[in-house]
Design an enzyme around this catalytic site. Structure first.
Site, PDB file in Angstrom:
ATOM      1  N   ASP A  29       0.854  -1.184   0.000  1.00 43.19           N
ATOM      2  CA  ASP A  29       0.000   0.000   0.000  1.00 43.19           C
ATOM      3  C   ASP A  29       0.896   1.243   0.000  1.00 43.19           C
ATOM      4  O   ASP A  29       1.898   1.313   0.713  1.00 43.19           O
ATOM      5  CB  ASP A  29      -0.905  -0.012   1.239  1.00 43.19           C
ATOM      6  CG  ASP A  29      -2.041   0.996   1.134  1.00 43.19           C
ATOM      7  OD1 ASP A  29      -3.204   0.574   1.100  1.00 43.19           O
ATOM      8  OD2 ASP A  29      -1.750   2.222   1.101  1.00 43.19           O
ATOM      9  N   ILE A  30       0.522   2.232  -0.809  1.00 42.91           N
ATOM     10  CA  ILE A  30       1.353   3.434  -0.961  1.00 42.91           C
ATOM     11  C   ILE A  30       1.383   4.285   0.313  1.00 42.91           C
ATOM     12  O   ILE A  30       2.337   5.039   0.545  1.00 42.91           O
ATOM     13  CB  ILE A  30       0.871   4.256  -2.183  1.00 42.91           C
ATOM     14  CG1 ILE A  30       1.968   5.160  -2.715  1.00 42.91           C
ATOM     15  CG2 ILE A  30      -0.384   5.049  -1.878  1.00 42.91           C
ATOM     16  CD1 ILE A  30       1.678   5.722  -4.115  1.00 42.91           C
ATOM     17  N   ASN A  85     -12.833  -3.322   2.589  1.00 44.65           N
ATOM     18  CA  ASN A  85     -13.822  -2.247   2.688  1.00 44.65           C
ATOM     19  C   ASN A  85     -14.769  -2.349   1.493  1.00 44.65           C
ATOM     20  O   ASN A  85     -14.314  -2.429   0.362  1.00 44.65           O
ATOM     21  CB  ASN A  85     -13.125  -0.881   2.689  1.00 44.65           C
ATOM     22  CG  ASN A  85     -12.142  -0.737   3.830  1.00 44.65           C
ATOM     23  OD1 ASN A  85     -12.376  -1.251   4.915  1.00 44.65           O
ATOM     24  ND2 ASN A  85     -11.035  -0.063   3.594  1.00 44.65           N
ATOM     25  N   VAL A  94     -10.908   2.913  -3.573  1.00 40.19           N
ATOM     26  CA  VAL A  94     -10.619   2.376  -4.915  1.00 40.19           C
ATOM     27  C   VAL A  94     -11.670   1.300  -5.235  1.00 40.19           C
ATOM     28  O   VAL A  94     -11.712   0.254  -4.575  1.00 40.19           O
ATOM     29  CB  VAL A  94      -9.190   1.781  -4.973  1.00 40.19           C
ATOM     30  CG1 VAL A  94      -8.921   1.196  -6.351  1.00 40.19           C
ATOM     31  CG2 VAL A  94      -8.152   2.834  -4.620  1.00 40.19           C
ATOM     32  N   HIS A  98     -10.209  -5.486  -3.391  1.00 41.02           N
ATOM     33  CA  HIS A  98      -8.883  -5.666  -2.797  1.00 41.02           C
ATOM     34  C   HIS A  98      -9.015  -6.007  -1.327  1.00 41.02           C
ATOM     35  O   HIS A  98     -10.006  -5.655  -0.684  1.00 41.02           O
ATOM     36  CB  HIS A  98      -8.013  -4.416  -2.970  1.00 41.02           C
ATOM     37  CG  HIS A  98      -8.609  -3.164  -2.399  1.00 41.02           C
ATOM     38  ND1 HIS A  98      -9.577  -2.437  -3.064  1.00 41.02           N
ATOM     39  CD2 HIS A  98      -8.388  -2.514  -1.237  1.00 41.02           C
ATOM     40  CE1 HIS A  98      -9.913  -1.385  -2.339  1.00 41.02           C
ATOM     41  NE2 HIS A  98      -9.214  -1.408  -1.219  1.00 41.02           N
ATOM     42  N   HIS A 100      -6.856  -5.755   2.334  1.00 38.07           N
ATOM     43  CA  HIS A 100      -5.726  -5.172   3.058  1.00 38.07           C
ATOM     44  C   HIS A 100      -5.162  -6.224   4.014  1.00 38.07           C
ATOM     45  O   HIS A 100      -5.917  -6.830   4.774  1.00 38.07           O
ATOM     46  CB  HIS A 100      -6.178  -3.995   3.922  1.00 38.07           C
ATOM     47  CG  HIS A 100      -6.681  -2.808   3.167  1.00 38.07           C
ATOM     48  ND1 HIS A 100      -5.932  -1.672   2.990  1.00 38.07           N
ATOM     49  CD2 HIS A 100      -7.871  -2.569   2.554  1.00 38.07           C
ATOM     50  CE1 HIS A 100      -6.641  -0.776   2.315  1.00 38.07           C
ATOM     51  NE2 HIS A 100      -7.822  -1.289   2.040  1.00 38.07           N
TER      52      HIS A 100
HETATM   53  P1  AMP Z   1      -9.622   1.341   0.261  1.00 36.34           P
HETATM   54  O1  AMP Z   1      -9.808   2.561   1.130  1.00 36.34           O
HETATM   55  O2  AMP Z   1     -10.003   0.071   0.946  1.00 36.34           O
HETATM   56  O3  AMP Z   1     -10.281   1.518  -1.090  1.00 36.34           O
HETATM   57  O4  AMP Z   1      -8.069   1.222   0.049  1.00 36.34           O
HETATM   58  C1  AMP Z   1      -7.386   1.705  -1.067  1.00 36.34           C
HETATM   59  C2  AMP Z   1      -5.932   1.681  -0.720  1.00 36.34           C
HETATM   60  O5  AMP Z   1      -5.188   1.846  -1.916  1.00 36.34           O
HETATM   61  C3  AMP Z   1      -5.490   2.814   0.222  1.00 36.34           C
HETATM   62  O6  AMP Z   1      -4.983   2.248   1.432  1.00 36.34           O
HETATM   63  C4  AMP Z   1      -4.418   3.553  -0.574  1.00 36.34           C
HETATM   64  O7  AMP Z   1      -3.328   3.973   0.220  1.00 36.34           O
HETATM   65  C5  AMP Z   1      -4.000   2.508  -1.599  1.00 36.34           C
HETATM   66  N1  AMP Z   1      -3.443   3.056  -2.827  1.00 36.34           N
HETATM   67  C6  AMP Z   1      -3.942   4.051  -3.601  1.00 36.34           C
HETATM   68  N2  AMP Z   1      -3.155   4.274  -4.652  1.00 36.34           N
HETATM   69  C7  AMP Z   1      -2.129   3.387  -4.564  1.00 36.34           C
HETATM   70  C8  AMP Z   1      -0.971   3.117  -5.356  1.00 36.34           C
HETATM   71  N3  AMP Z   1      -0.695   3.805  -6.469  1.00 36.34           N
HETATM   72  N4  AMP Z   1      -0.130   2.133  -4.948  1.00 36.34           N
HETATM   73  C9  AMP Z   1      -0.385   1.436  -3.835  1.00 36.34           C
HETATM   74  N5  AMP Z   1      -1.462   1.638  -3.043  1.00 36.34           N
HETATM   75  C10 AMP Z   1      -2.319   2.601  -3.397  1.00 36.34           C
END
Ligand code: AMP
Length: 139
Positions: A29-30, A85, A94, A98, A100
Site C-alpha cells: 500500500d502506498i 472495505n 478504490v 482488494h 488489506h
Molecule cells: P480502500 O480505502 O479500501 O479503497 O483502500 C485503497 C488503498 O489503496 C489505500 O490504502 C491507498 O493507500 C491505496 N493506494 C492508492 N493508490 C495506490 C498506489 N498507487 N499504490 C499502492 N497503493 C495505493
C-alpha cells in the site's frame, strides 16, 4: 471506470509488487498503516468482495492466507488485520476488489472501532429483520 489498480496490473504505474500469479497481484500500500501493509488485488475488474465471482474470491483469499504469515515474518509482526472495505460509506476509495493485510505490532496503538450496547428491543427487531432478508434472498 478504470482505477489505479488496473494501471499497476498493466505495469503503467510503479508499485512494490511482492507476489503475483495468473489471478492475483499483491503490492505494498502506498500509504501503509504499518510497514508491510499489503493489498491483494484480483487482476480481473470487479467492484468489491460482495460482487466478485465467488470462485475468484476464494483464490484471492487463498493468496491472503499464503501471504499474511510471510509478511508477518518479514516485518516481525505479532498480529495482522485482514480487511475488505465495501462501499464508500465503509471507506472504500478504490472501486476495484482488494484485501488489506495490515501487520500489527504489540502496542502499536491502533484501536478497533468502538462498540456500544443497543437496547434489547432494537437488537431483537434487527435480528428478526435480518432473518427475514435471509429467508427472502437465499444465498
Ligand atoms: P480502500 O480505502 O479500501 O479503497 O483502500 C485503497 C488503498 O489503496 C489505500 O490504502 C491507498 O493507500 C491505496 N493506494 C492508492 N493508490 C495506490 C498506489 N498507487 N499504490 C499502492 N497503493 C495505493
Amino acid at each position: 471506470m478504470e482505477t489505479i489498480f488496473e494501471k499497476i496490473i498493466r505495469r503503467e504505474v510503479p508499485a512494490h509488487i511482492v507476489y503475483e500469479n495468473d489471478v492475483v497481484i499483491a503490492f505494498l500500500d502506498i500509504e501503509p498503516t504499518n510497514i508491510g501493509h499489503t493489498l491483494v488485488v484480483p487482476k480481473k475488474k470487479s467492484e468489491n468482495m460482495l460482487t466478485i465471482d465467488s470462485r475468484e474470491w476464494v483464490e484471492v483469499m487463498e493468496v491472503v492466507r499464503f501471504l499474511a504469515p510471510r509478511i508477518m515474518r518479514a516485518v516481525q509482526a505479532q498480529g495482522v488485520n485482514i480487511m475488505a472495505n465495501c462501499g464508500e460509506a465503509a471507506g472504500q476509495v478504490v472501486p476495484h476488489t482488494h484485501v488489506h493485510i495490515v501487520p500489527r505490532f504489540t502496542g502499536d496503538g491502533f484501536k478497533h472501532w468502538p462498540g456500544k450496547q443497543h437496547p434489547e428491543e432494537e437488537m431483537r427487531t434487527i435480528a428478526e429483520t435480518i432473518r427475514g432478508e435471509v429467508l427472502q434472498e437465499g444465498v
